[in-house]
Write an enzyme that holds these catalytic residues in place. Structure first.
Site, short mmCIF file in Angstrom:
data_model
loop_
_atom_site.label_atom_id
_atom_site.label_comp_id
_atom_site.label_asym_id
_atom_site.label_seq_id
_atom_site.Cartn_x
_atom_site.Cartn_y
_atom_site.Cartn_z
N ARG A 264 47.23 41.45 33.57
CA ARG A 264 48.39 41.35 34.45
C ARG A 264 49.59 42.11 33.88
O ARG A 264 49.88 42.05 32.68
CB ARG A 264 48.75 39.87 34.62
CG ARG A 264 49.77 39.57 35.69
CD ARG A 264 49.97 38.08 35.83
NE ARG A 264 50.50 37.47 34.61
CZ ARG A 264 50.30 36.20 34.29
NH1 ARG A 264 49.57 35.42 35.06
NH2 ARG A 264 50.83 35.71 33.18
N ASP A 265 50.28 42.84 34.74
CA ASP A 265 51.51 43.57 34.43
C ASP A 265 51.30 44.60 33.32
O ASP A 265 52.25 44.98 32.63
CB ASP A 265 52.63 42.60 34.04
CG ASP A 265 54.01 43.24 34.17
OD1 ASP A 265 54.15 44.16 35.00
OD2 ASP A 265 54.93 42.83 33.43
N CYS A 266 50.08 45.07 33.17
CA CYS A 266 49.77 46.12 32.17
C CYS A 266 50.30 45.75 30.79
O CYS A 266 50.75 46.63 30.02
CB CYS A 266 50.38 47.46 32.61
SG CYS A 266 49.63 48.13 34.09
N GLY A 268 52.95 44.09 30.15
CA GLY A 268 54.41 44.09 30.13
C GLY A 268 54.98 42.69 30.00
O GLY A 268 54.33 41.76 29.50
N SER A 270 55.45 40.32 32.00
CA SER A 270 54.73 39.24 32.69
C SER A 270 53.25 39.29 32.39
O SER A 270 52.42 38.91 33.21
CB SER A 270 54.96 39.33 34.20
OG SER A 270 56.31 39.17 34.52
#
Length: 502
Positions: A264-266, A268, A270
């Site tokens: 999720r979110d690469c 990042g 999140s």
């Protein structure tokens, strides 16, 4: 999250009054409390009896072979063709203006004849929201109409006007259904949002202001790996069921975000999500099962499709696995039935139109349409636009319209869209085709403002929704303003700034 009708007619008051005089007084009184949405017709299958259904003078109703058989006596010569002289119906139907309903049923007769089907009020002047004449033969036929109610009553009728027959006639009705997926009392507000929890636990003088402007309007709940409770299947299923059930009890429409895709979110602010594809499929299965076919709007995996275009985020076998997981999620949410409206996330206008209109990076419409198609958007209701972003509703609607057109042209997919308006009151992408003219950073940017609260859509959008909960931080990385809380944490400073637009 990265920056990435039917025409109205009326029936003679005198005529219908005569037809309905003999409706049993207990017909509505005997009915249990009716659902506020979902299936509104009681006992429409007539498996063992005709409870909740009545027949006026001139018609006798019975349950025969699992259907309602209305035996209509011959009419006097001067009343032949006057359908309202004998009526079969059900009282106590809750109708609200502006709400969309679908009436459907199977019908046949012992001979070729005509009857009339209505959804109306049973008191003068007997206004209708739906009225259709239909021809019956000895072979059962399915009838179905979708209409928008003009009526506001707790005692509407489903009526079948069957009188005026010149010979004794049996009318057979079965599988009578009146449904709506439109919440009558608006969108469900999360009583345990981060903003509401902060309000309940503080003496901060801004609490009343933040409650009135934000916490009382947080109409979306996010579900992810934090809902696993040590057991993904039972944990998230119970959480979803409780939330959807609480909304249903109040006659309101819940909006849920499924946000648990692996990677999720690469990685990042999140980051997180399920450990692998198998765990994700277990989780999304439990999520879908928790809805239990009840009315709900689902925003599916914000950013997951758009970020799949970034080879630095995901590629190769992992990319194919993501397409498979999203396809699986759409498939299993669709299996929950027509009351569950899923919107697969389609990124935001800057991410996509920034490429097509200025050539200044981005994904491009054709590429986004391709990615959505690979991810199973054909099984969804449509796409979500601008989740956790700041583009104005006007710009987001431009993107939604272009994306829907591209999906239809390239893949034959009919897609609707919803727009996240939680923080777009001041917009972000000011000049279409020139992203640098107004686009702001993705992480807690200053100068943003609350947008309109959740409601029916305008400008082509099906709904305008607060999807990102205002005041929840976008993250605390180096790309965020100093002092930003971790992603998903509530900040009264951010909330107060959004209220004032500073």
């Amino acid at each position: 999250m990265r920056n990435t009708s039917i025409a109205l007619t009326t029936v003679s008051a005198c005529a219908l009054a005569a037809a309905l005089l003999t409706v049993p007084a207990t017909a509505a009184e005997a009915a249990p409390e009716q659902a506020v949405y979902g299936e509104l017709a009681r006992n429409g299958t007539f498996t063992t009896d005709t409870a909740y259904w009545w027949g006026s003078s001139g018609v006798t109703v019975n349950s025969v072979d699992g259907a309602l058989r209305a035996t209509v006596e011959p009419a006097p010569a001067d009343q032949v063709g006057q359908w309202y002289r004998a009526v079969v119906g059900q009282n106590g139907i809750k109708l609200r203006p502006g709400v969309t309903y679908t009436l459907s049923f199977d019908a046949k007769a012992s001979r070729t004849t005509k009857i009339k089907s209505t959804v109306q009020l049973g008191t003068a002047p007997y206004p209708t929201s739906l009225e259709n004449e239909l021809g019956l033969t000895t072979t059962a036929k399915r009838f179905s109409w979708t209409f928008t109610s003009t009526l506001d009553s707790n005692d509407g009728h489903i009526d079948f006007q069957v009188g005026g027959q010149n010979v004794r006639t049996d009318i057979v009705l079965d599988n009578v259904s009146l449904t709506t997926s439109t919440a009558r009392e608006g969108f469900h507000t999360d009583p345990d949002s981060t903003a509401m929890r902060w309000v309940r636990g503080t003496t901060d003088p801004r609490a009343a202001k933040i409650k009135a402007a934000i916490a009382d309007h947080n109409t979306v709940k996010w579900f992810g790996n934090w809902d696993a409770d040590g057991n993904a299947a039972t944990g998230v299923r119970a959480e979803v069921s409780n939330y959807v059930g609480a909304a249903a009890a109040k006659g309101k429409l819940p909006v849920l975000v499924a946000y648990n895709i692996p990677g999720r979110d690469c990685g990042g602010a999140s980051s997180g999500g399920s450990a692998d594809a198998d765990r994700y499929k277990e989780w999304i299965d439990a999520f879908a099962q928790g809805i239990e076919g009840r009315p709900a709007v689902v925003i599916l995996e914000p950013d997951a499709v758009a970020q799949s275009s970034d080879p630095g985020c995901i590629s190769g076998a992992a990319l194919e696995a993501r397409f498979d997981m999203l396809w699986y999620a759409n498939q299993h949410l669709k299996a929950q039935g027509s009351f569950v409206q899923t919107y697969l996330d389609g990124g935001n206008a800057t991410w996509t139109l920034g490429h097509d209109l200025s050539g200044n990076g981005g994904i491009g419409l054709k590429r986004m349409a391709y990615l959505l198609n690979r991810s199973g958007v054909s099984m969804a209701r449509g796409v979500s636009i601008g989740v956790s972003n700041f583009d104005s509703t006007e710009v987001s609607n431009q993107y939604g319209s272009k994306l829907a057109t591209q999906l239809k042209a390239d893949f034959g997919v009919d897609a609707r869209w919803v727009v996240d308006t939680a923080r777009n009151g001041n917009g972000a992408y000011v000049t279409p085709g020139v992203p640098s003219s107004g686009h702001v950073g993705f992480c807690n940017p200053a100068g943003r403002k609350l947008g309109v609260t959740s409601r029916a859509g305008t400008g082509g959008a099906e709904y305008l929704l607060w999807i990102k909960n205002p005041g929840d931080s976008d993250g605390d990385s180096a790309e965020c303003p100093a002092g930003s809380p971790p992603a998903g944490s509530f900040s009264p400073d951010l909330a107060d700034a959004l209220i004032d637009g500073r």
